[in-house]
Design an enzyme around this catalytic site. Structure first.
Site, short mmCIF file in Angstrom:
data_model
loop_
_atom_site.label_atom_id
_atom_site.label_comp_id
_atom_site.label_asym_id
_atom_site.label_seq_id
_atom_site.Cartn_x
_atom_site.Cartn_y
_atom_site.Cartn_z
N LYS A 22 0.74 -1.00 0.11
CA LYS A 22 -0.07 0.02 -0.06
C LYS A 22 0.97 1.19 0.10
O LYS A 22 0.85 2.26 -0.91
CB LYS A 22 -1.09 -0.11 1.23
CG LYS A 22 -1.72 1.17 1.56
CD LYS A 22 -2.58 1.44 2.62
CE LYS A 22 -1.74 1.31 4.13
NZ LYS A 22 -1.42 2.82 4.41
N ASN A 23 1.95 1.28 0.69
CA ASN A 23 2.68 2.43 1.14
C ASN A 23 3.71 2.81 -0.03
O ASN A 23 4.40 3.96 -0.01
CB ASN A 23 3.26 2.34 2.52
CG ASN A 23 2.32 2.56 3.49
OD1 ASN A 23 1.02 3.11 3.18
ND2 ASN A 23 2.58 2.50 4.71
N ARG A 92 -5.07 10.60 4.26
CA ARG A 92 -3.83 11.72 4.46
C ARG A 92 -2.68 11.37 3.44
O ARG A 92 -2.29 12.45 2.90
CB ARG A 92 -2.88 11.32 5.86
CG ARG A 92 -3.98 11.08 6.98
CD ARG A 92 -2.65 11.04 8.12
NE ARG A 92 -1.39 11.40 7.84
CZ ARG A 92 -1.23 12.78 7.64
NH1 ARG A 92 -2.05 13.69 7.85
NH2 ARG A 92 -0.09 13.40 7.48
N CYS A 116 -4.96 12.45 12.60
CA CYS A 116 -5.85 11.09 12.59
C CYS A 116 -5.41 10.62 13.85
O CYS A 116 -5.08 11.13 14.81
CB CYS A 116 -5.18 10.25 11.64
SG CYS A 116 -3.51 9.46 12.09
N ARG A 121 0.27 14.71 12.77
CA ARG A 121 0.75 14.44 11.55
C ARG A 121 0.66 15.66 10.38
O ARG A 121 0.19 15.81 9.68
CB ARG A 121 -0.07 13.43 10.96
CG ARG A 121 0.28 12.11 11.80
CD ARG A 121 -0.56 10.89 11.25
NE ARG A 121 0.38 10.23 9.96
CZ ARG A 121 -0.20 9.22 9.55
NH1 ARG A 121 -1.29 8.82 9.82
NH2 ARG A 121 0.54 8.71 8.43
N PRO A 122 1.39 16.75 10.90
CA PRO A 122 1.63 17.70 10.13
C PRO A 122 2.21 17.73 8.95
O PRO A 122 2.95 16.61 8.74
CB PRO A 122 2.35 18.89 11.12
CG PRO A 122 3.12 17.80 12.01
CD PRO A 122 2.18 16.83 12.31
N VAL A 123 2.28 18.58 8.10
CA VAL A 123 2.98 18.42 6.64
C VAL A 123 3.84 19.70 6.57
O VAL A 123 4.29 19.95 5.25
CB VAL A 123 1.86 18.23 5.53
CG1 VAL A 123 1.30 16.93 5.38
CG2 VAL A 123 0.72 19.57 5.36
N ASP A 124 4.47 20.29 7.49
CA ASP A 124 5.22 21.39 7.43
C ASP A 124 6.43 21.16 6.66
O ASP A 124 7.01 21.82 6.11
CB ASP A 124 5.60 21.96 8.84
CG ASP A 124 6.17 20.78 9.70
OD1 ASP A 124 5.49 19.72 10.01
OD2 ASP A 124 7.34 21.02 10.25
N GLN A 125 7.12 19.83 6.76
CA GLN A 125 8.31 19.63 5.90
C GLN A 125 7.96 19.31 4.51
O GLN A 125 8.93 19.94 3.64
CB GLN A 125 8.78 18.31 6.57
CG GLN A 125 9.16 18.49 8.11
CD GLN A 125 10.05 19.45 8.62
OE1 GLN A 125 11.24 19.41 7.93
NE2 GLN A 125 9.80 20.20 9.45
N ASP A 308 4.90 0.87 12.04
CA ASP A 308 3.67 0.10 11.70
C ASP A 308 3.51 -1.36 12.17
O ASP A 308 2.65 -1.88 11.85
CB ASP A 308 3.63 0.18 9.99
CG ASP A 308 3.44 1.61 9.59
OD1 ASP A 308 3.44 1.81 8.28
OD2 ASP A 308 2.94 2.55 10.46
N ILE A 330 7.86 7.51 16.84
CA ILE A 330 7.52 8.07 15.69
C ILE A 330 6.28 8.79 15.92
O ILE A 330 6.40 10.26 15.71
CB ILE A 330 7.24 7.05 14.48
CG1 ILE A 330 8.42 6.38 14.40
CG2 ILE A 330 6.80 7.81 13.40
CD1 ILE A 330 9.92 7.06 13.79
N ARG A 400 -8.60 -0.56 4.81
CA ARG A 400 -7.64 0.33 4.20
C ARG A 400 -6.35 -0.11 3.83
O ARG A 400 -5.96 0.25 2.79
CB ARG A 400 -7.54 1.47 5.26
CG ARG A 400 -8.81 2.24 5.37
CD ARG A 400 -8.69 3.48 6.30
NE ARG A 400 -7.58 4.26 5.39
CZ ARG A 400 -7.20 5.22 5.99
NH1 ARG A 400 -7.54 6.01 7.10
NH2 ARG A 400 -6.36 6.06 5.23
#
Ligand code: EPZ
Length: 420
Positions: A22-23, A92, A116, A121-125, A308, A330, A400
């Site tokens: 999936k990933n 996400r 979530c 789980r920000p996306v600042d990077q 995970d 993490i 999912r």
């Protein structure tokens, strides 16, 4: 709302095939945006998240054809480069269209994914990297608005190791003017699989799999064909299910190569694991003892123990001999499965990002609730060895990320069935 009913006490035995990752598939699907030519992908798993991503891409004008495990995508004529909240809030990973859209269309409007269950789980990077490459990026009314006539190669340094951050920036850099160097890059095998697909499309990338990835921008990319790598987390999940039931299981179409840290821990717990590899075939065979020894784990970026797999190891430690210390480094809230495992009789004490698991002889079946994808898997693993029936509620989380999960468990002899 679907639920899974599990009758515990069965030893798993037999053979199942592992699906595509999936990933790896999620970022690679987004790579189609970087070219006007067809991208043909094989071994694409039939998962809810994959369906969501295909819907998002189709909404942007990508032509999508699916025949079994093969997906053909063609982004010749793109419409609005927009990823709406209604879709992004359900997955996400939709943020992975941001880099490709800015690189291909010069602009993107992508809903902020929001948090979530497992963390903010920000996306600042992702944003910082695009800005360093010359994009004008604003966050307005819950959307990331990014614009750049042409991205410029830059030296990027992410504040922490971020898998999708590395993937987004690597894709954006493929069409930038000049060379981009991503330092502190994620080394996950899924990042390498994406890089290999991009290279087959004509991208110039070196260093994928290390913490420094160099991308020399090119004017355009062409179509290609790529086979998605096996899902190492699905592999690890079934290895844990076999291990905890004293099983004897063979997983085909997958390799231990991406899971050294997990295989090492299962061997420390008393399992015998062997790999089979030939040019056209690979498999893992696990034989487990009647009772595992407790093994402590500490999650960290690849090649260390994967976050995970943390929930699954909490489940197997719940009935192992001894005490295990589990440290999650993490995500800030990835122990929600602990309270559900306690309902089954597990002896777990949580202190911040550390869980102390004292193995008990037997768990008792009960009704429990899935809270996120991997937590759901840990509850099934526990249900396999709990006395009586365990009912796992809210299993839409499972769909999912785990293809045909009850069929695969049934093929291994488990008494698992889905009910409304
Ligand atoms: C990917 O998520 C995976 N998802 C996750 O798998 C996996 O748990 C995670 O990597 C870690 O291995 C996909 O690949 C689709 P990160 P991602 O960015 O990329 C912080 C599953 O079960 N961070 O590596 O979103 C972040 O909050 C899923 O299949 C920032 O602060 O994770 C986290 O604490 C769950 N700012 C840490 O970094 C950013 O801009 C690592 O996150 C980005 C990340």
């Amino acid at each position: 709302m679907d639920k899974l009913l599990i009758e515990g006490g069965r030893r798993l035995a037999g053979e199942i095939a592992i699906s595509g990752a999936k990933n790896a598939a999620l970022p690679i699907l987004c790579a189609c945006l970087l070219t006007r030519e067809p991208l043909v992908l094989d071994n694409v798993p039939a998962l809810h998240d994959i369906g969501t991503m295909l819907k998002l891409l189709a909404q942007m004008g990508v032509k999508v054809e699916r025949e079994g495990e093969r997906v053909t995508l063609c982004a010749a004529d793109l419409g609005e480069p927009v990823a709406p909240y209604e879709l992004v809030k359900t997955m996400r990973a939709s943020v992975l269209v941001l880099g490709p859209l800015v690189a291909r269309c010069g602009e993107a409007k992508v809903s902020l994914p929001g948090g979530c269950a497992i963390g903010a789980r920000p996306v600042d990077q992702h944003i910082k990297g695009l800005q360093a490459m010359g994009a004008e990026v604003n966050v307005d009314h819950g959307y990331v608005l990014a614009k750049s006539p042409r991205l410029k190669g830059a030296r990027l340094f992410t504040d922490m190791v971020t898998v999708t951050g590395t993937e987004n920036l690597m894709m954006a850099a493929c069409l930038a003017d000049g060379e981009t160097v991503i330092e502190n890059a994620a080394r996950e095998p899924e990042v390498v699989d994406l890089a290999q697909c991009l290279i087959s499309m004509g991208a110039q990338i070196s260093g994928a799999g290390t913490d420094v990835i160099r991308i020399r921008g090119v004017a355009s990319l062409h179509g290609a064909q790529h086979r998605i790598m096996p899902d190492r987390i699905e592999t690890g999940t079934y290895l844990c299910a076999a291990a905890v039931t004293g099983g004897d299981v063979r997983l085909t179409g997958t390799s231990a190569g991406y899971l050294d840290s997990v295989v090492d821990k299962l061997m420390d717990a008393g399992c015998d694991i062997t790999s089979e590899k030939s040019p056209s075939f690979e498999a893992i065979h696990i034989k487990a003892p009647s009772r595992l020894k407790a093994v402590s784990i500490r999650t960290a970026p690849y090649p260390a123990f994967p976050t995970d797999m943390q929930a699954q190891f909490m489940a197997i430690n719940a009935v192992a001999e001894g005490t295990a210390i589990i440290r999650e480094t993490i995500f800030e809230n990835r122990f929600m499965h602990a309270v559900e495992l306690q309902r089954l009789g597990a002896d777990i004490r949580i202190d911040g990002n550390t869980a102390v698991v004292q193995g008990v002889a037997r768990l008792q079946g009960a009704t429990v609730m899935a809270t996120d994808l991997r937590a759901s898997a840990s509850l099934i693993i526990a249900g396999l060895v709990a006395e009586g029936e365990t009912i796992v509620d809210r299993i839409y989380h499972l769909d999912r990320g785990y293809e045909k999960i009850e069929q695969k468990f049934a093929a291994l002899g488990a008494n698992v069935r889905r009910a409304k």
